[in-house]
Design an enzyme around this catalytic site. Sequence first.
Site, short mmCIF file in Angstrom:
data_model
loop_
_atom_site.label_atom_id
_atom_site.label_comp_id
_atom_site.label_asym_id
_atom_site.label_seq_id
_atom_site.Cartn_x
_atom_site.Cartn_y
_atom_site.Cartn_z
N GLU A 1 -1.73 0.48 7.98
CA GLU A 1 -0.91 -0.62 7.47
C GLU A 1 0.22 -0.07 6.61
O GLU A 1 1.36 -0.56 6.67
CB GLU A 1 -1.78 -1.57 6.65
CG GLU A 1 -1.02 -2.75 6.07
CD GLU A 1 -1.87 -3.60 5.14
OE1 GLU A 1 -3.06 -3.32 4.99
OE2 GLU A 1 -1.31 -4.54 4.53
N HIS B 1 2.98 -6.73 4.65
CA HIS B 1 1.59 -6.34 4.91
C HIS B 1 1.24 -6.62 6.37
O HIS B 1 1.99 -7.29 7.09
CB HIS B 1 0.62 -7.14 4.03
CG HIS B 1 0.69 -6.77 2.58
ND1 HIS B 1 -0.21 -5.92 1.99
CD2 HIS B 1 1.59 -7.12 1.62
CE1 HIS B 1 0.12 -5.76 0.71
NE2 HIS B 1 1.21 -6.49 0.46
N GLU C 1 2.12 -11.34 5.98
CA GLU C 1 1.11 -10.64 6.79
C GLU C 1 1.58 -10.74 8.23
O GLU C 1 1.53 -11.80 8.85
CB GLU C 1 -0.27 -11.31 6.62
CG GLU C 1 -0.85 -11.24 5.22
CD GLU C 1 -1.53 -9.90 4.90
OE1 GLU C 1 -1.53 -9.01 5.77
OE2 GLU C 1 -2.04 -9.76 3.78
N HIS D 1 0.83 -1.20 0.00
CA HIS D 1 0.00 0.00 0.00
C HIS D 1 0.88 1.27 0.00
O HIS D 1 2.09 1.18 -0.27
CB HIS D 1 -1.00 -0.04 1.16
CG HIS D 1 -1.65 -1.38 1.31
ND1 HIS D 1 -2.69 -1.80 0.51
CD2 HIS D 1 -1.37 -2.44 2.13
CE1 HIS D 1 -3.03 -3.05 0.84
NE2 HIS D 1 -2.24 -3.46 1.82
ZN LIG Z 1 -2.05 -5.25 2.83
#
Ligand SMILES: [Zn+2]
Length: 304
Positions: A129, A184, A266, A92
């Site tokens: 994030e 992430h 993640e 992102h």
């Molecule tokens: Zn993400």
Amino acid sequence: MGRRLLIALGVLAPTCFAAWLVWQSADQPGGGAGGSAPTLMPLPDHSQPGGGDGSDASGGGSGGGNGGGAQAGSGTGRKPLAGKTVVIDPGHNPNNRKHAAAINRSVSIGTGRKECDTTGTATASGYSEAEFTLDLARRVRAGLRAKGATVELTHNGRRPWGPCVDARARAGNQADADAVVSLHADGAPAGRRGFHVILPESVNEGVADTRPIVGPSRTLGHQLADSFRRFTGSKPASYAGDGEGTDTRADLGGLNLSRVPKVFLECGNMRDPRDAADLTDRGWRVRAARGVVEGISDYLTEER
Ligand SMILES: [Zn+2]
């Protein structure tokens, strides 16, 4: 556990230990007490807007100085990851939310079309994030460079938005990276905790052909999961994938379009209060970065 390991490595390989100290001092304004300060005190957030030299994917490497020879060279000071290229993809972009039209346009991911990029999630207190992934990416870059790797980031927070997921994949391909990790944190319901690594599923559709990278990516992913768990103490997510810390997906452009070994990490669930307490803690992020660095390093050094 990590402290003991690093000290042991320092005894065996003084150059590695020295590199570790450089890495720590770069990240630690007060410096360590007597060179034996495993209490990890990173810089405040955003204190290094450029994170060092700030090169994005288009930028050059770390210089390194040891060239790309193939000899391991005992006792010559050659760093363990000299000659290796790693691309780190901070998931992102903190500014994506201001550019909805740009990030919502669709791009091909082989198995279909998907948004160029998304805003990502955030903790209940508003730590996004995208801020998290940038912070972690800069720490990982510093750690890998200290080991001699050439490291590129897909973006360094200076772009107004994105890049799109297909461009993120191209960054690894164009660098001919030995490994790519996309960072992430998840946005699952509160109560679901832990980390997981996402591996590319075998796809051969349109512009996507992951068949050559499935095997090495799986090895990279398992090394990364093992190391991340060791350094952070986090547990594999019980809610995703196989419950052992890995999942396999065919719906991520960043994986489908990669021609080089690549996984997503993640790191935890931002929507869970206890995971969020970790993700917002600088000391935890330092350990997380070390987990990522050592996992990648394990993969790259075993690969030879
Ligand atoms: Zn993400």
